[in-house]
Design an enzyme around this catalytic site. Structure first.
Site, PDB file in Angstrom:
ATOM      1  N   GLY A   1      11.637  21.200  17.655  1.00  0.00           N
ATOM      2  CA  GLY A   1      12.713  20.945  18.608  1.00  0.00           C
ATOM      3  C   GLY A   1      13.780  22.014  18.606  1.00  0.00           C
TER       4      GLY A   1
ATOM      5  N   THR B   1      16.739  24.166  21.871  1.00  0.00           N
ATOM      6  CA  THR B   1      18.094  23.821  22.280  1.00  0.00           C
ATOM      7  C   THR B   1      18.837  23.178  21.125  1.00  0.00           C
ATOM      8  OG1 THR B   1      19.396  22.660  23.987  1.00  0.00           O
ATOM      9  CG2 THR B   1      17.483  21.507  23.108  1.00  0.00           C
TER      10      THR B   1
ATOM     11  N   ILE C   1      20.932  21.806  17.980  1.00  0.00           N
ATOM     12  CA  ILE C   1      20.988  22.112  16.558  1.00  0.00           C
ATOM     13  C   ILE C   1      19.792  22.945  16.111  1.00  0.00           C
ATOM     14  CG2 ILE C   1      20.873  21.032  14.259  1.00  0.00           C
ATOM     15  CD1 ILE C   1      22.489  18.692  15.599  1.00  0.00           C
TER      16      ILE C   1
ATOM     17  N   TYR D   1      16.687   3.484  17.069  1.00  0.00           N
ATOM     18  CA  TYR D   1      17.051   4.837  16.634  1.00  0.00           C
ATOM     19  C   TYR D   1      17.469   4.813  15.165  1.00  0.00           C
ATOM     20  CZ  TYR D   1      19.422   9.358  16.381  1.00  0.00           C
ATOM     21  OH  TYR D   1      19.817  10.627  16.014  1.00  0.00           O
TER      22      TYR D   1
END
Length: 307
Positions: free
Chosen positions: A24, A27, A29, A179
């Protein structure tokens, strides 16, 4: 270790000769983590779902730092087939891997399932990274000083529990609690992995980090009732993605780091600031739950670890 309060990207030691795989990383962090590691000499692999966005991110990094060595690897953590394909490609392309940074994630998504039928947040944030780590770990064990860094969240404390009776939220769904479950799982995975690595006397260590409250694209699925508060609080507590990347960078590179440590911002409530050692919830340290989650994760992914 020294818990100095002003550790910054300039403190990243020379990474020449090291290979870092960051999920990931096109973009937010992940991008700033990749850019800092590349600037300090690492060969960086942007493991991303969208290859075109990954290539654009690689160009931004090399434009800012012409000597940077950046590659792109397609990886969709919501598909175990994609995870297996990416791991195979990475092992062929890179004879060694020194850093695996499990950074990618989704947050507060509406109820969805992965290709394999897992609840999207749990499947992507935890199971995808669990599988990727298991597949790459034998490749990393050959490298002295290698590290697995997994990015968790303050949300591991919010409405968080591992719902073993309904891991995929089939009998009801709460996007915030789901989450929290996935981020709690990230920490439990780190602690159990470190215990297993230490038992086998491996040189690889497992470390965790969280970015505090950082300005990233993760908030695009923020529930409507939370958006007014988000708009109000953003100027007061939200830090840049570059600052949010510092706990990950310290966990990945500080030579004083030891396995099982957890890094987050030093400010009030761990929302912003320079990285320091922080404490996870009591629940995250429950060894019995960690081991139960590990066993279930192996069963769900079909991936067994060499530790």
């Amino acid at each position: 270790m020294s818990n100095r309060d002003n550790w910054a990207a300039v403190d990243v030691p020379d990474q020449t000769g090291r290979v870092a795989v960051i999920t990931g990383s096109n973009t937010g962090i992940g991008y700033h983590t990749a850019a800092a590691l590349a600037k300090h000499g690492a060969r960086v692999v942007l493991a991303v779902r969208d290859v075109a966005k990954g290539e654009a991110a690689a160009k931004r990094i090399t434009k800012a730092c012409p000597q940077a060595d950046v590659a792109v690897q397609e990886l969709d953590l919501s598909s175990l087939a994609s995870v297996r394909a990416a791991a195979s490609a990475l092992k062929i392309t890179h004879p060694r891997i020194d850093l695996l940074i499990n950074n990618a994630g989704v947050m507060y998504t509406p109820k969805q399932t992965t290709v394999d039928g897992f609840e999207l947040q749990f499947g992507t944030n935890h199971l995808g990274h669990f599988a990727l780590t298991g597949l790459l770990l034998p490749h990393m064990a050959r490298r002295a000083g290698s590290r697995v860094v997994t990015v968790s969240s303050m949300a591991h404390r919010i409405m968080a529990a591992i719902h073993f009776d309904d891991l995929q939220w089939e009998s009801g769904y709460n996007r915030i609690a789901a989450y929290g479950q996935s981020k709690l799982a990230n920490l439990m995975f780190t602690y159990e992995l470190q215990r297993r690595l230490a038992a086998k006397r491996k040189s690889t260590i497992a470390v965790a980090a969280h970015p505090g409250t950082a300005n990233t694209e993760l908030t695009r699925y923020l529930p409507p009732f939370l958006r007014p508060a988000d708009r109000l609080l953003t100027p007061l507590v939200v830090q840049s993605a570059a600052m949010g990347a510092l706990p990950t960078l310290r966990a990945a590179t500080d030579p004083e780091v030891t396995g099982g440590q957890y890094f987050g911002p030093s400010g009030i409530g761990e929302q912003r600031g320079h990285p320091k050692l922080v404490e996870a919830s009591k629940q995250a340290h429950d060894v019995e739950l960690q081991q139960r989650l590990w066993t279930v994760s192996e069963e769900l992914t079909g991936i067994t670890f060499p530790v």
